[in-house]
Write a protein that holds these residues in place. Structure first.
Motif, PDB file in Angstrom:
ATOM      1  N   MET A   1       0.833  -1.315  -0.156  1.00 19.71           N
ATOM      2  CA  MET A   1       0.017   0.158   0.112  1.00 19.71           C
ATOM      3  C   MET A   1       0.839   1.298   0.023  1.00 19.71           C
ATOM      4  O   MET A   1       1.724   1.240   0.896  1.00 19.71           O
ATOM      5  N   ASN A   2       0.810   1.867  -1.125  1.00 20.12           N
ATOM      6  CA  ASN A   2       1.694   3.220  -1.272  1.00 20.12           C
ATOM      7  C   ASN A   2       0.777   4.476  -1.129  1.00 20.12           C
ATOM      8  O   ASN A   2      -0.300   4.483  -1.471  1.00 20.12           O
ATOM      9  N   GLY A   3       1.532   5.459  -0.804  1.00 21.29           N
ATOM     10  CA  GLY A   3       0.764   6.761  -0.878  1.00 21.29           C
ATOM     11  C   GLY A   3       2.085   8.008  -0.912  1.00 21.29           C
ATOM     12  O   GLY A   3       3.294   7.579  -1.007  1.00 21.29           O
ATOM     13  N   THR A   4       1.593   9.276  -0.856  1.00 28.15           N
ATOM     14  CA  THR A   4       2.470  10.237  -0.922  1.00 28.15           C
ATOM     15  C   THR A   4       2.329  11.290   0.348  1.00 28.15           C
ATOM     16  O   THR A   4       1.027  11.517   0.628  1.00 28.15           O
ATOM     17  N   ILE A   5       3.185  11.527   1.068  1.00 31.12           N
ATOM     18  CA  ILE A   5       3.294  12.397   2.257  1.00 31.12           C
ATOM     19  C   ILE A   5       2.879  13.920   1.582  1.00 31.12           C
ATOM     20  O   ILE A   5       3.487  14.495   0.961  1.00 31.12           O
ATOM     21  N   VAL A   6       1.804  14.327   2.226  1.00 33.70           N
ATOM     22  CA  VAL A   6       1.427  15.641   1.850  1.00 33.70           C
ATOM     23  C   VAL A   6       1.718  16.682   2.994  1.00 33.70           C
ATOM     24  O   VAL A   6       1.850  18.057   2.667  1.00 33.70           O
ATOM     25  N   ASP A   7       1.857  16.495   4.177  1.00 37.58           N
ATOM     26  CA  ASP A   7       2.229  17.363   5.343  1.00 37.58           C
ATOM     27  C   ASP A   7       2.591  16.383   6.502  1.00 37.58           C
ATOM     28  O   ASP A   7       2.451  15.193   6.489  1.00 37.58           O
ATOM     29  N   ILE A   8       3.446  17.291   7.546  1.00 38.43           N
ATOM     30  CA  ILE A   8       3.775  16.504   8.773  1.00 38.43           C
ATOM     31  C   ILE A   8       3.488  17.609   9.857  1.00 38.43           C
ATOM     32  O   ILE A   8       3.121  18.741   9.705  1.00 38.43           O
ATOM     33  N   ARG A  18       7.469  12.713  18.132  1.00 40.04           N
ATOM     34  CA  ARG A  18       6.593  11.875  17.227  1.00 40.04           C
ATOM     35  C   ARG A  18       6.348  12.862  15.989  1.00 40.04           C
ATOM     36  O   ARG A  18       6.253  13.914  16.130  1.00 40.04           O
ATOM     37  N   ILE A  19       6.347  12.004  14.763  1.00 42.25           N
ATOM     38  CA  ILE A  19       6.164  12.798  13.629  1.00 42.25           C
ATOM     39  C   ILE A  19       5.031  12.228  13.026  1.00 42.25           C
ATOM     40  O   ILE A  19       4.982  10.884  12.581  1.00 42.25           O
ATOM     41  N   ILE A  20       3.876  12.956  13.017  1.00 40.18           N
ATOM     42  CA  ILE A  20       2.559  12.564  12.365  1.00 40.18           C
ATOM     43  C   ILE A  20       2.508  12.986  11.023  1.00 40.18           C
ATOM     44  O   ILE A  20       2.716  14.355  10.747  1.00 40.18           O
ATOM     45  N   THR A  21       2.411  12.068   9.892  1.00 39.70           N
ATOM     46  CA  THR A  21       2.307  12.612   8.612  1.00 39.70           C
ATOM     47  C   THR A  21       0.816  12.367   8.108  1.00 39.70           C
ATOM     48  O   THR A  21       0.098  11.850   8.553  1.00 39.70           O
ATOM     49  N   ARG A  22       0.621  13.416   7.043  1.00 39.22           N
ATOM     50  CA  ARG A  22      -0.601  13.325   6.291  1.00 39.22           C
ATOM     51  C   ARG A  22      -0.339  12.607   5.037  1.00 39.22           C
ATOM     52  O   ARG A  22       0.823  12.945   4.223  1.00 39.22           O
ATOM     53  N   VAL A  23      -0.822  11.483   4.742  1.00 38.03           N
ATOM     54  CA  VAL A  23      -0.585  10.698   3.394  1.00 38.03           C
ATOM     55  C   VAL A  23      -1.699  10.549   2.794  1.00 38.03           C
ATOM     56  O   VAL A  23      -3.110  10.385   3.065  1.00 38.03           O
ATOM     57  N   ARG A  24      -1.424  11.027   1.344  1.00 38.73           N
ATOM     58  CA  ARG A  24      -2.627  10.653   0.247  1.00 38.73           C
ATOM     59  C   ARG A  24      -2.396   9.553  -0.571  1.00 38.73           C
ATOM     60  O   ARG A  24      -1.341   9.323  -1.172  1.00 38.73           O
ATOM     61  N   SER A  66      10.222  22.315  10.128  1.00 37.64           N
ATOM     62  CA  SER A  66      10.754  23.032   8.980  1.00 37.64           C
ATOM     63  C   SER A  66      11.460  22.147   8.308  1.00 37.64           C
ATOM     64  O   SER A  66      11.348  21.809   7.115  1.00 37.64           O
ATOM     65  N   ILE A  67      12.583  21.569   8.893  1.00 37.87           N
ATOM     66  CA  ILE A  67      13.343  20.682   8.294  1.00 37.87           C
ATOM     67  C   ILE A  67      12.725  19.386   7.926  1.00 37.87           C
ATOM     68  O   ILE A  67      12.973  19.060   6.460  1.00 37.87           O
ATOM     69  N   ILE A  68      12.013  18.709   8.541  1.00 36.06           N
ATOM     70  CA  ILE A  68      11.232  17.404   7.980  1.00 36.06           C
ATOM     71  C   ILE A  68      10.454  17.728   7.085  1.00 36.06           C
ATOM     72  O   ILE A  68      10.157  16.952   6.336  1.00 36.06           O
ATOM     73  N   ARG A  69       9.483  18.702   7.068  1.00 43.24           N
ATOM     74  CA  ARG A  69       8.509  19.031   5.806  1.00 43.24           C
ATOM     75  C   ARG A  69       9.513  19.264   4.721  1.00 43.24           C
ATOM     76  O   ARG A  69       8.842  18.587   3.647  1.00 43.24           O
ATOM     77  N   LYS A  70      10.449  19.862   4.677  1.00 47.40           N
ATOM     78  CA  LYS A  70      11.204  20.028   3.337  1.00 47.40           C
ATOM     79  C   LYS A  70      11.747  18.789   2.975  1.00 47.40           C
ATOM     80  O   LYS A  70      11.822  18.526   1.695  1.00 47.40           O
ATOM     81  N   ALA A  71      12.094  17.837   3.871  1.00 49.70           N
ATOM     82  CA  ALA A  71      12.715  16.522   3.305  1.00 49.70           C
ATOM     83  C   ALA A  71      11.775  15.638   3.040  1.00 49.70           C
ATOM     84  O   ALA A  71      12.200  14.632   2.204  1.00 49.70           O
ATOM     85  N   VAL A  72      10.672  15.767   3.591  1.00 52.96           N
ATOM     86  CA  VAL A  72       9.685  14.617   3.170  1.00 52.96           C
ATOM     87  C   VAL A  72       8.272  14.863   2.475  1.00 52.96           C
ATOM     88  O   VAL A  72       7.586  14.020   1.694  1.00 52.96           O
ATOM     89  N   ARG A  73       7.963  16.177   2.157  1.00 55.95           N
ATOM     90  CA  ARG A  73       6.678  16.538   1.857  1.00 55.95           C
ATOM     91  C   ARG A  73       7.071  16.126   0.002  1.00 55.95           C
ATOM     92  O   ARG A  73       7.935  16.463  -0.483  1.00 55.95           O
ATOM     93  N   GLY A  74       5.976  15.358  -0.428  1.00 58.58           N
ATOM     94  CA  GLY A  74       5.961  14.957  -1.820  1.00 58.58           C
ATOM     95  C   GLY A  74       6.564  13.517  -2.084  1.00 58.58           C
ATOM     96  O   GLY A  74       6.508  12.946  -3.109  1.00 58.58           O
ATOM     97  N   ARG A  75       7.241  12.853  -0.917  1.00 61.01           N
ATOM     98  CA  ARG A  75       7.779  11.507  -1.033  1.00 61.01           C
ATOM     99  C   ARG A  75       6.950  10.389  -1.211  1.00 61.01           C
ATOM    100  O   ARG A  75       5.856  10.609  -0.315  1.00 61.01           O
TER     101      ARG A  75
END
Length: 109
Positions: A1-8, A18-24, A66-75
Protein backbone atom coordinates in the motif's frame (compact mmCIF):
# COMPACT_ATOMS: atom_id res chain seq x y z
CA UNK A 1 0.00 0.00 0.00
CA UNK A 2 1.61 3.22 -1.19
CA UNK A 3 0.88 6.91 -0.82
CA UNK A 4 2.49 10.35 -0.84
CA UNK A 5 3.29 12.50 2.19
CA UNK A 6 1.44 15.80 1.87
CA UNK A 7 2.31 17.30 5.27
CA UNK A 8 3.75 16.56 8.70
CA UNK A 9 3.21 17.62 12.29
CA UNK A 10 5.74 17.08 15.07
CA UNK A 11 4.21 16.32 18.48
CA UNK A 12 5.62 15.48 21.88
CA UNK A 13 4.06 12.43 23.54
CA UNK A 14 5.37 11.39 26.95
CA UNK A 15 8.52 13.48 26.33
CA UNK A 16 9.18 11.74 22.98
CA UNK A 17 9.18 13.39 19.59
CA UNK A 18 6.69 11.84 17.20
CA UNK A 19 6.18 12.87 13.59
CA UNK A 20 2.62 12.52 12.36
CA UNK A 21 2.38 12.53 8.58
CA UNK A 22 -0.61 13.22 6.34
CA UNK A 23 -0.58 10.67 3.53
CA UNK A 24 -2.59 10.76 0.32
CA UNK A 25 -3.39 7.50 -1.44
CA UNK A 26 -3.65 7.38 -5.22
CA UNK A 27 -7.45 7.32 -4.91
CA UNK A 28 -7.34 10.67 -3.03
CA UNK A 29 -8.04 9.40 0.49
CA UNK A 30 -5.95 11.28 3.10
CA UNK A 31 -5.08 9.84 6.51
CA UNK A 32 -2.58 10.23 9.36
CA UNK A 33 0.37 7.90 9.84
CA UNK A 34 3.42 7.94 12.12
CA UNK A 35 6.99 8.20 10.90
CA UNK A 36 9.02 5.52 12.74
CA UNK A 37 12.06 6.60 14.75
CA UNK A 38 14.47 4.87 12.35
CA UNK A 39 13.10 6.86 9.41
CA UNK A 40 13.24 10.11 11.39
CA UNK A 41 16.83 9.52 12.49
CA UNK A 42 17.87 8.94 8.87
CA UNK A 43 16.56 12.40 7.93
CA UNK A 44 17.43 14.31 11.07
CA UNK A 45 20.10 12.81 13.32
CA UNK A 46 19.48 13.95 16.88
CA UNK A 47 23.05 15.20 17.27
CA UNK A 48 22.53 17.92 14.64
CA UNK A 49 19.99 19.75 16.80
CA UNK A 50 20.90 18.69 20.31
CA UNK A 51 24.63 18.12 20.32
CA UNK A 52 25.49 16.35 23.54
CA UNK A 53 22.39 17.65 25.33
CA UNK A 54 19.85 14.95 26.10
CA UNK A 55 16.71 17.08 26.11
CA UNK A 56 15.24 19.47 23.58
CA UNK A 57 13.36 22.66 24.36
CA UNK A 58 9.79 22.67 23.09
CA UNK A 59 10.43 25.76 20.95
CA UNK A 60 12.70 23.58 18.80
CA UNK A 61 9.58 21.89 17.35
CA UNK A 62 9.10 24.65 14.75
CA UNK A 63 12.66 24.16 13.50
CA UNK A 64 12.24 20.39 13.40
CA UNK A 65 8.93 20.75 11.55
CA UNK A 66 10.52 22.99 8.92
CA UNK A 67 13.43 20.60 8.29
CA UNK A 68 11.29 17.45 8.20
CA UNK A 69 8.60 19.07 6.03
CA UNK A 70 11.18 20.07 3.40
CA UNK A 71 12.74 16.61 3.47
CA UNK A 72 9.60 14.49 3.18
CA UNK A 73 6.75 16.46 1.60
CA UNK A 74 5.92 14.90 -1.74
CA UNK A 75 7.86 11.69 -1.09
CA UNK A 76 6.30 8.37 -1.92
CA UNK A 77 5.94 6.00 1.02
CA UNK A 78 4.51 2.63 1.79
CA UNK A 79 2.34 2.23 4.86
CA UNK A 80 1.22 -0.52 7.16
CA UNK A 81 -0.71 -0.96 10.40
CA UNK A 82 0.80 -2.34 13.60
CA UNK A 83 -1.06 -2.44 16.92
CA UNK A 84 -3.78 -0.02 15.80
CA UNK A 85 -1.26 2.58 14.51
CA UNK A 86 -0.49 3.28 10.86
CA UNK A 87 3.21 3.78 10.05
CA UNK A 88 5.02 4.90 6.91
CA UNK A 89 8.45 4.15 5.52
CA UNK A 90 10.29 5.40 2.49
CA UNK A 91 10.55 3.26 -0.61
CA UNK A 92 13.64 1.14 -1.13
CA UNK A 93 16.65 2.53 -2.98
CA UNK A 94 16.71 -0.66 -5.09
CA UNK A 95 14.05 0.78 -7.39
CA UNK A 96 15.99 4.00 -7.99
CA UNK A 97 17.91 4.11 -11.27
CA UNK A 98 20.55 6.75 -11.95
CA UNK A 99 20.97 7.69 -15.59
CA UNK A 100 23.87 10.09 -15.27
CA UNK A 101 22.27 12.61 -17.62
CA UNK A 102 21.58 15.20 -14.93
CA UNK A 103 25.06 14.76 -13.48
CA UNK A 104 26.61 15.33 -16.88
CA UNK A 105 24.58 18.54 -17.34
CA UNK A 106 25.48 19.98 -13.94
CA UNK A 107 29.15 18.99 -14.04
CA UNK A 108 29.71 20.90 -17.30
CA UNK A 109 28.48 24.20 -15.81
Amino acid sequence: MNGTIVDIKPVVEVKRLRIITRVREENGRIFNACLPDRELSAILPRFILLGRCGTAPEDLLATIASIIRKAVRGRKVRYWKYRDTVYVSFLSWRGVKFTGEEFEKTSKT
